[in-house]
Design an enzyme around this catalytic site. Structure first.
Site, mmCIF file in Angstrom:
data_model
loop_
_atom_site.group_PDB
_atom_site.id
_atom_site.type_symbol
_atom_site.label_atom_id
_atom_site.label_comp_id
_atom_site.label_asym_id
_atom_site.label_seq_id
_atom_site.Cartn_x
_atom_site.Cartn_y
_atom_site.Cartn_z
ATOM 1 N N CYS A 113 87.374 39.603 -71.931
ATOM 2 C CA CYS A 113 87.058 40.498 -70.953
ATOM 3 C C CYS A 113 87.099 40.686 -69.428
ATOM 4 C CB CYS A 113 85.203 40.830 -71.833
ATOM 5 S SG CYS A 113 84.178 42.002 -70.910
ATOM 6 N N CYS A 160 65.980 35.537 -85.988
ATOM 7 C CA CYS A 160 66.888 35.726 -84.503
ATOM 8 C C CYS A 160 66.013 34.668 -83.908
ATOM 9 C CB CYS A 160 66.426 37.211 -84.643
ATOM 10 S SG CYS A 160 64.926 37.910 -83.825
#
Length: 375
Positions: free
Chosen positions: A3, A333
């Protein structure tokens, strides 16, 4: 995955960017096993890998810069906009919306909100893409000042972006570090985005929660369905049910399934999905999961919990301990709060666990654990 934003230091949100994906996944498995190391009888299933890039179905973007040169991305340390419209973890469908949206902002002269000066109108855009490529677009504004202009030019936006099916304005008048406000104004006739996951049509309304990685959400619900059907309980509660993903996947003849969720918007969506599918034995109610359990006269055979990062907490753990519930499917999570909750459930034994990589390029992940009452 590489990226350019990460390499140049423009954005460091994806803290694992550039690390080989196999190492990322192995590291998450190791981290989770370490946190749950007290559970010696736990069988660890193979972790479920995500695609490395283009996996996000939702973009929550700050609008910075100026009306003539808007930045769609994040804020820097000084509160100024940083453009990330080519972000590689966003789906190609989301990335296709950004340049058209920038043109729309320029055309309507929508002034981005300047955080340091506390001026301007357009604060954020929240864009969600369905598996079918349809899009929900939410514009977060400080006031209704530009709403007539947005309404007037909405047909132009929809002509340029025919995949956009739901558009709304969210009002956030306060100057505070939150993404959206309480009030939502729908601008289109269609008010839900259809999210087909596995063989279930889920419906997402503007303020409803949905997992940001559709592929991993599908795997999550398949795993839940597999465990529930294997145990074949006559009654199931899905606490923190959201738009009904786990509950709807747990439906079966002669089984009652009850979903509880604090968001009334999500409950409307869950009921719509259930009615469309013609599922029997399904109930959905808006309310607090813990309060619902504490007030119930009877307990189900199996409970599914999919709480926020803080976990289910002492009260709900205490209720589970004293209940007649035989099995719990816990989707977490945050493995740290999961470990804390499991320690508060000594009557249950953790039998199986599986890491699902909901958030590649970060240290976060989802983990599912199957618990069985043994005391």
């Amino acid at each position: 995955m590489r990226c350019s934003y990460f390499d140049t230091g423009t954005c460091r949100s994806c803290t694992q960017m550039g690390r080989p994906y196999s190492e990322q996944l192995a590291g998450k498995q190791l981290h989770c096993r370490g946190l749950l190391s007290d559970h010696a009888s736990l069988e660890w299933l193979e972790p479920v890998a995500s695609q490395e890039s283009g996996f996000r179905n939702k973009a929550k973007m700050v609008i910075g810069g100026t009306a003539q040169n808007p930045a769609i991305g994040i804020l820097d340390a000084d509160g100024h906009g940083v453009d990330l419209r080519k972000c590689g973890v966003c789906s190609p469908g989301l990335r296709a919306v950004f340049p058209v949206l920038a043109t729309y902002i320029r055309r309507l002269r929508l002034t981005p909100y300047d955080v340091p000066r506390r001026t301007g109108e357009l604060k954020h855009v929240i864009i969600t893409e369905s598996p079918a490529g349809e899009v929900m677009l939410r514009l977060v504004l400080r006031s209704e000042q530009t709403l007539p202009r947005i309404r007037k030019h909405l047909p132009d936006l929809l002509a340029d972006l025919p995949q956009v099916k739901v558009v709304s304005v969210n009002l956030l008048p306060e100057h505070k570090a939150v993404l959206e406000g309480d009030r939502e104004i729908l601008l289109t006739e269609q008010f839900t985005l259809e999210m087909r996951v596995n063989d279930i049509n889920l419906h997402l309304r503007p303020q409803s929660f949905f997992q940001t990685n559709t592929g991993m959400a599908a795997a999550l619900y398949r795993q839940g369905r597999e465990w529930v059907n294997e145990l074949a309980p006559a009654s199931v509660w899905d606490l923190y049910c959201g738009v009904g993903g786990f509950a709807l996947h747990s439906a079966a003849p002669s089984r009652t399934v009850t979903g509880i969720e604090a968001s009334s918007e999500a409950i409307v969506s869950a009921r719509l999905s259930s009615d469309e599918a013609g599922l029997a034995g399904m109930e959905f109610h808006a309310g607090d999961a813990t309060a619902f359990a504490l007030a119930a006269e009877q307990s189900p055979e199996l409970v599914i919990v999919n709480p926020p990062r803080r976990g289910i907490g002492k009260e709900l753990c205490g209720w589970l301990e004293s209940s007649d519930v035989q099995h719990v499917v816990y989707s977490s999570c945050n493995a740290q709060s999961l470990a804390r909750d499991l320690a508060a459930l000594p009557s249950f034994t953790a039998r199986r666990a599986r890491v699902l990589d909901m958030f590649p390029q970060t240290t976060h992940y989802e983990v599912m654990v199957l618990l069985e009452r043994t005391a």
